[in-house]
Scaffold this motif. Structure first.
Motif, short mmCIF file in Angstrom:
data_model
loop_
_atom_site.label_atom_id
_atom_site.label_comp_id
_atom_site.label_asym_id
_atom_site.label_seq_id
_atom_site.Cartn_x
_atom_site.Cartn_y
_atom_site.Cartn_z
N ASP A 108 0.83 -1.21 0.00
CA ASP A 108 0.00 0.00 0.00
C ASP A 108 0.86 1.25 0.00
O ASP A 108 0.59 2.20 -0.74
N LEU A 109 1.90 1.26 0.83
CA LEU A 109 2.79 2.42 0.87
C LEU A 109 3.52 2.62 -0.45
O LEU A 109 3.67 3.73 -0.93
N ALA A 110 3.99 1.52 -1.04
CA ALA A 110 4.72 1.60 -2.30
C ALA A 110 3.82 2.14 -3.42
O ALA A 110 4.30 2.87 -4.30
N ALA A 111 2.56 1.81 -3.37
CA ALA A 111 1.63 2.24 -4.42
C ALA A 111 1.42 3.75 -4.41
O ALA A 111 1.10 4.33 -5.45
N GLU A 112 1.65 4.36 -3.27
CA GLU A 112 1.38 5.81 -3.16
C GLU A 112 2.65 6.65 -2.91
O GLU A 112 2.54 7.83 -2.65
N SER A 113 3.81 6.04 -3.02
CA SER A 113 5.05 6.73 -2.68
C SER A 113 6.11 6.59 -3.77
O SER A 113 6.07 5.69 -4.58
N LYS A 114 7.09 7.47 -3.71
CA LYS A 114 8.32 7.28 -4.45
C LYS A 114 9.16 6.33 -3.61
O LYS A 114 9.27 6.51 -2.39
N VAL A 115 9.71 5.29 -4.21
CA VAL A 115 10.36 4.22 -3.45
C VAL A 115 11.88 4.27 -3.67
O VAL A 115 12.35 4.34 -4.80
N ILE A 116 12.60 4.23 -2.55
CA ILE A 116 14.05 4.09 -2.56
C ILE A 116 14.32 2.76 -1.90
O ILE A 116 13.88 2.52 -0.77
N SER A 117 15.02 1.87 -2.57
CA SER A 117 15.24 0.54 -2.04
C SER A 117 16.74 0.23 -1.96
O SER A 117 17.44 0.34 -2.94
N LEU A 118 17.18 -0.13 -0.77
CA LEU A 118 18.59 -0.50 -0.57
C LEU A 118 18.67 -1.80 0.19
O LEU A 118 17.82 -2.17 0.92
#
Length: 118
Positions: A108-118
């Motif tokens: 849900d958060l990823a669907a509404e956010s810009k995602v930075i993944s490390l």
């Protein structure tokens, strides 16, 4: 302002990547963005602030400093429930600002956010 989701799966085995993720979250929050950090896999070990106190990367950045600034800014730090449970970390073990969460919340958060993944 934008919403950012920083997902981190690195624990103490990759301190540079882990500190950098928290640093980026701190910078985004400092710019007034709505920021959430989601800890997965070995990153759930960062819920142990004693472990975070012993990590400093070559740039001089310390994990505990990043976490303390995120806490001071009110950034939500979510901890994957099954990842934490498999490492014997429960809700009562979490410091201020950390909350147990689920994969459904992450999506849900990823669907509404810009995602930075490390």
């Amino acid at each position: 302002m934008a919403k950012f989701l920083v997902t981190l799966s690195c624990g103490p085995e990759a301190p540079v990547r882990a500190v950098r993720a928290m640093f980026l979250a701190k910078v985004a929050a400092g710019k007034g963005h709505d920021v959430t950090v989601f800890l997965l896999d070995d990153a759930v070990y960062w819920a142990n602030l004693g472990m975070a106190e012993n990590v400093r990367i070559p740039t001089g950045d310390a994990m505990i400093d990043q976490i303390r600034e995120l806490q001071a800014k009110g950034v939500r730090i979510l901890v994957c429930k099954p990842c934490a449970a498999s490492r014997m970390i429960g809700a009562d073990d979490l410091p201020q600002g950390y909350t147990i969460s689920t994969a459904a919340d992450l999506i849900d958060l990823a669907a509404e956010s810009k995602v930075i993944s490390l």
